[in-house]
Motif scaffolding. Structure first.
Motif, PDB file in Angstrom:
ATOM      1  N   LEU A  15     120.996  65.647  47.959  1.00  0.00           N
ATOM      2  CA  LEU A  15     120.861  64.330  47.331  1.00  0.00           C
ATOM      3  C   LEU A  15     120.493  63.212  48.310  1.00  0.00           C
ATOM      4  O   LEU A  15     119.656  62.355  47.972  1.00  0.00           O
ATOM      5  CB  LEU A  15     122.154  63.993  46.579  1.00  0.00           C
ATOM      6  N   PRO A  16     121.075  63.160  49.514  1.00  0.00           N
ATOM      7  CA  PRO A  16     120.646  62.099  50.445  1.00  0.00           C
ATOM      8  C   PRO A  16     119.154  62.158  50.766  1.00  0.00           C
ATOM      9  O   PRO A  16     118.480  61.122  50.835  1.00  0.00           O
ATOM     10  CB  PRO A  16     121.497  62.373  51.697  1.00  0.00           C
ATOM     11  N   ARG A  17     118.613  63.362  50.961  1.00  0.00           N
ATOM     12  CA  ARG A  17     117.181  63.510  51.252  1.00  0.00           C
ATOM     13  C   ARG A  17     116.334  63.120  50.045  1.00  0.00           C
ATOM     14  O   ARG A  17     115.280  62.481  50.181  1.00  0.00           O
ATOM     15  CB  ARG A  17     116.896  64.957  51.661  1.00  0.00           C
ATOM     16  N   ILE A  18     116.783  63.503  48.847  1.00  0.00           N
ATOM     17  CA  ILE A  18     116.074  63.128  47.617  1.00  0.00           C
ATOM     18  C   ILE A  18     116.061  61.618  47.462  1.00  0.00           C
ATOM     19  O   ILE A  18     115.033  61.007  47.135  1.00  0.00           O
ATOM     20  CB  ILE A  18     116.740  63.786  46.394  1.00  0.00           C
ATOM     21  N   THR A  19     117.206  60.994  47.720  1.00  0.00           N
ATOM     22  CA  THR A  19     117.319  59.538  47.587  1.00  0.00           C
ATOM     23  C   THR A  19     116.360  58.825  48.532  1.00  0.00           C
ATOM     24  O   THR A  19     115.664  57.872  48.140  1.00  0.00           O
ATOM     25  CB  THR A  19     118.765  59.106  47.892  1.00  0.00           C
ATOM     26  N   ALA A  20     116.296  59.280  49.775  1.00  0.00           N
ATOM     27  CA  ALA A  20     115.417  58.651  50.758  1.00  0.00           C
ATOM     28  C   ALA A  20     113.951  58.837  50.396  1.00  0.00           C
ATOM     29  O   ALA A  20     113.141  57.912  50.536  1.00  0.00           O
ATOM     30  CB  ALA A  20     115.700  59.232  52.148  1.00  0.00           C
ATOM     31  N   ASP A  21     113.611  60.030  49.903  1.00  0.00           N
ATOM     32  CA  ASP A  21     112.214  60.332  49.601  1.00  0.00           C
ATOM     33  C   ASP A  21     111.715  59.598  48.366  1.00  0.00           C
ATOM     34  O   ASP A  21     110.594  59.084  48.338  1.00  0.00           O
ATOM     35  CB  ASP A  21     112.067  61.845  49.397  1.00  0.00           C
ATOM     36  N   LEU A  22     112.554  59.550  47.322  1.00  0.00           N
ATOM     37  CA  LEU A  22     112.124  58.960  46.046  1.00  0.00           C
ATOM     38  C   LEU A  22     112.577  57.517  45.872  1.00  0.00           C
ATOM     39  O   LEU A  22     112.221  56.878  44.877  1.00  0.00           O
ATOM     40  CB  LEU A  22     112.659  59.802  44.880  1.00  0.00           C
ATOM     41  N   GLY A  23     113.358  57.010  46.822  1.00  0.00           N
ATOM     42  CA  GLY A  23     113.868  55.645  46.685  1.00  0.00           C
ATOM     43  C   GLY A  23     114.768  55.498  45.475  1.00  0.00           C
ATOM     44  O   GLY A  23     114.713  54.484  44.760  1.00  0.00           O
ATOM     45  N   ALA A  24     115.625  56.486  45.237  1.00  0.00           N
ATOM     46  CA  ALA A  24     116.479  56.502  44.047  1.00  0.00           C
ATOM     47  C   ALA A  24     117.603  55.486  44.183  1.00  0.00           C
ATOM     48  O   ALA A  24     118.217  55.351  45.240  1.00  0.00           O
ATOM     49  CB  ALA A  24     117.050  57.899  43.835  1.00  0.00           C
ATOM     50  N   SER A  25     117.870  54.790  43.074  1.00  0.00           N
ATOM     51  CA  SER A  25     119.000  53.867  43.044  1.00  0.00           C
ATOM     52  C   SER A  25     120.301  54.648  42.929  1.00  0.00           C
ATOM     53  O   SER A  25     120.309  55.861  42.695  1.00  0.00           O
ATOM     54  CB  SER A  25     118.871  52.924  41.844  1.00  0.00           C
ATOM     55  N   ALA A  26     121.429  53.949  43.078  1.00  0.00           N
ATOM     56  CA  ALA A  26     122.725  54.612  42.940  1.00  0.00           C
ATOM     57  C   ALA A  26     122.881  55.211  41.539  1.00  0.00           C
ATOM     58  O   ALA A  26     123.434  56.308  41.372  1.00  0.00           O
ATOM     59  CB  ALA A  26     123.844  53.615  43.224  1.00  0.00           C
ATOM     60  N   GLN A  27     122.395  54.485  40.524  1.00  0.00           N
ATOM     61  CA  GLN A  27     122.473  54.990  39.153  1.00  0.00           C
ATOM     62  C   GLN A  27     121.626  56.246  38.984  1.00  0.00           C
ATOM     63  O   GLN A  27     122.042  57.206  38.325  1.00  0.00           O
ATOM     64  CB  GLN A  27     122.005  53.905  38.172  1.00  0.00           C
ATOM     65  N   ALA A  28     120.439  56.253  39.577  1.00  0.00           N
ATOM     66  CA  ALA A  28     119.569  57.430  39.482  1.00  0.00           C
ATOM     67  C   ALA A  28     120.186  58.632  40.190  1.00  0.00           C
ATOM     68  O   ALA A  28     120.084  59.765  39.710  1.00  0.00           O
ATOM     69  CB  ALA A  28     118.197  57.105  40.074  1.00  0.00           C
ATOM     70  N   GLN A  29     120.839  58.372  41.335  1.00  0.00           N
ATOM     71  CA  GLN A  29     121.514  59.471  42.041  1.00  0.00           C
ATOM     72  C   GLN A  29     122.566  60.119  41.146  1.00  0.00           C
ATOM     73  O   GLN A  29     122.676  61.347  41.073  1.00  0.00           O
ATOM     74  CB  GLN A  29     122.179  58.941  43.308  1.00  0.00           C
ATOM     75  N   LEU A  30     123.349  59.286  40.471  1.00  0.00           N
ATOM     76  CA  LEU A  30     124.379  59.806  39.576  1.00  0.00           C
ATOM     77  C   LEU A  30     123.752  60.612  38.444  1.00  0.00           C
ATOM     78  O   LEU A  30     124.240  61.691  38.088  1.00  0.00           O
ATOM     79  CB  LEU A  30     125.212  58.648  39.008  1.00  0.00           C
TER      80      LEU A  30
END
Length: 443
Positions: A15-30
């Motif tokens: 998830l941390p790598r996905i968040t960095a790559d896609l610029g996911a918000s906290a809500q999107a991460q959840l």
């Protein structure tokens, strides 16, 4: 089963790598995590009924194909929103597969072989659930073919093709004898109630007790009461109810449903607590956390495979001893953390971790065939979506209660208190387990 369980946990380490790559918000991460779980849980009852109507083979093959295609979509997603949508589709397809399992095992094996079949099934489930974070970390770290986090989803493509091919070749269940209509109002109502309940519990897990999610739980409870009344009315009129509540007339299944809810809540809370304690409190990496829990998975697999033989000889006492042993080792672990101030010797704790996993395997795997042993084949079919739905409710309850009560602050003392609470709950579960009727083949 391996694909379904791995995909529920493999995303956590990536998830941390996905968040960095896609610029996911906290809500999107959840939503990347919870969207899969919500779609999975809300699909089960309807998918099980559809399997009865169109045939388990057709439903299973279609779900495997859908899951594999959705995995490709996840692996190719170019934005956080697209990944969330793909995960929801993937979770729904996973529910379509899982909802057929009990019915397929029941129809494919004679009753005398159910314990062995469920033991293999349980061993795979336990291993896959524990190996998911390890596999996710390994794939992202290895950066296979330069795919990065995409590989955690694309690995399902060869697995899905193998599963589809094997099912096409070996899964030959007859078509349903009679055609009935799907109870569409029941399907909509049950899905809405489950969705409201699980969303509320997820919110409690993230944000603690608030008026909004508590109100949603009250609405879900009221909707569930309406659903039960609607299903009973449909059954009295000779219609095709989505859930057959007569299965709860069997004492083993009724008590077993309580045990399933408690155990899955307990176990999910335990896994979450281990992750929080090792990573947030003791500063282990996800990879180190996964490696430390590998002996637990090994012990659980050993317990799963040994359980049929032991249950045939000693009955439900094996299950009670298993969950009591798990609780005892968790209590010892809580005392160890308190005495050492969080300084863990990995060689020293490996043995107790294996034994704790062994206890879980001895309890969880034979529980399902034991509580189903008093049901006839038609009732067994009716539980194919009901049992995994109960499991998912237990999962959500365990996480919500644990995080809301114990983990607003990540401290060592909080970890010790929480592990002690899990141990007490496990020992109480052992006492309740002794009230189960003996399996039919031992009576």
């Amino acid at each position: 089963m391996f694909m379904q369980m791995v995909d529920g946990t493999i995303v956590t380490t990536a998830l941390p790598r996905i968040t960095a790559d896609l610029g996911a918000s906290a809500q999107a991460q959840l939503l990347v995590v919870s969207g899969y779980a919500l779609a999975f849980a809300c699909t089960l009852l309807t998918a099980a009924r559809l399997g009865e109507l169109v045939g388990r083979r057709i439903m299973f093959l279609g779900s495997v194909a859908g899951f594999t295609a959705a995995s490709v979509w996840c692996g190719m997603a170019g934005s956080a929103g697209e990944l969330v949508a793909a995960r929801v589709v993937q979770g729904g397809a996973a529910g379509g597969m899982a909802a057929q399992t009990i019915a397929i095992v029941g129809a494919s094996f004679p009753r005398s072989r159910h314990a062995q079949a469920f033991a293999v099934y349980g061993a795979v489930a336990g291993f896959a659930g524990m190996v998911g974070p390890i596999l996710g970390g390994a794939l992202v770290t290895a950066d296979v073919f330069g795919l990065g986090w995409h590989s955690i989803f694309l690995i399902n493509v060869p697995l899905g093709l193998i599963a589809f091919g094997l099912a096409l070749r070996y899964l030959h269940l007859g078509r349903p004898e009679r055609r009935e209509r799907l109870d569409l109002p029941g399907a909509v109502l049950s899905s809405a109630c489950l969705f409201a309940l699980l969303v509320a519990l997820t919110d409690i897990q993230q944000n603690g007790w608030r008026a909004g999610p508590l109100a949603m739980i009250a609405v879900a409870a009221a909707g569930a009461a309406v659903f039960v009344a609607q299903q009973r009315r449909a059954a009295r009129r000779g219609g095709a109810a989505l859930v057959r509540f007569d299965v709860f007339g069997d004492r083993g299944f009724a008590l077993g449903s309580v045990l399933i809810t408690v155990f899955f809540g307990l176990f999910t809370a335990f896994v979450f607590a281990i992750s929080i304690t090792l990573q947030e409190v003791l500063r282990f990496s996800p990879w180190q956390t996964g490696l430390l829990m590998t002996p637990f998975a090994i012990g659980a697999c050993a317990g799963a495979l040994a359980s049929p033989m032991l249950v045939r000889r000693w009955g439900v006492r094996v299950l009670a001893a298993g969950i009591a042993g798990f609780g005892a080792w968790v209590a010892i672990g809580a005392g160890y953390l308190s005495l050492t101030g969080g300084a863990i010797s990995v060689p020293l704790v490996a043995g107790p971790v294996v034994l704790a996993g062994l206890g879980v395997g001895l309890f969880s795997v034979p529980l399902q065939p034991v509580i189903l042993s008093g049901l006839d084949q038609r009732q067994l079919d009716a539980t194919s979506g009901l049992v995994p739905t109960i499991e998912q409710i237990g999962n959500a309850l365990g996480l919500a209660l644990l995080s809301a009560v114990f983990f607003r602050a990540h401290t060592l003392s909080g970890s010790v208190t929480m592990f002690a609470a899990i141990a007490v709950a496990a020992l109480g579960t052992a006492v309740l387990t002794l009230a189960l009727p003996e399996p039919a083949d031992r009576r």
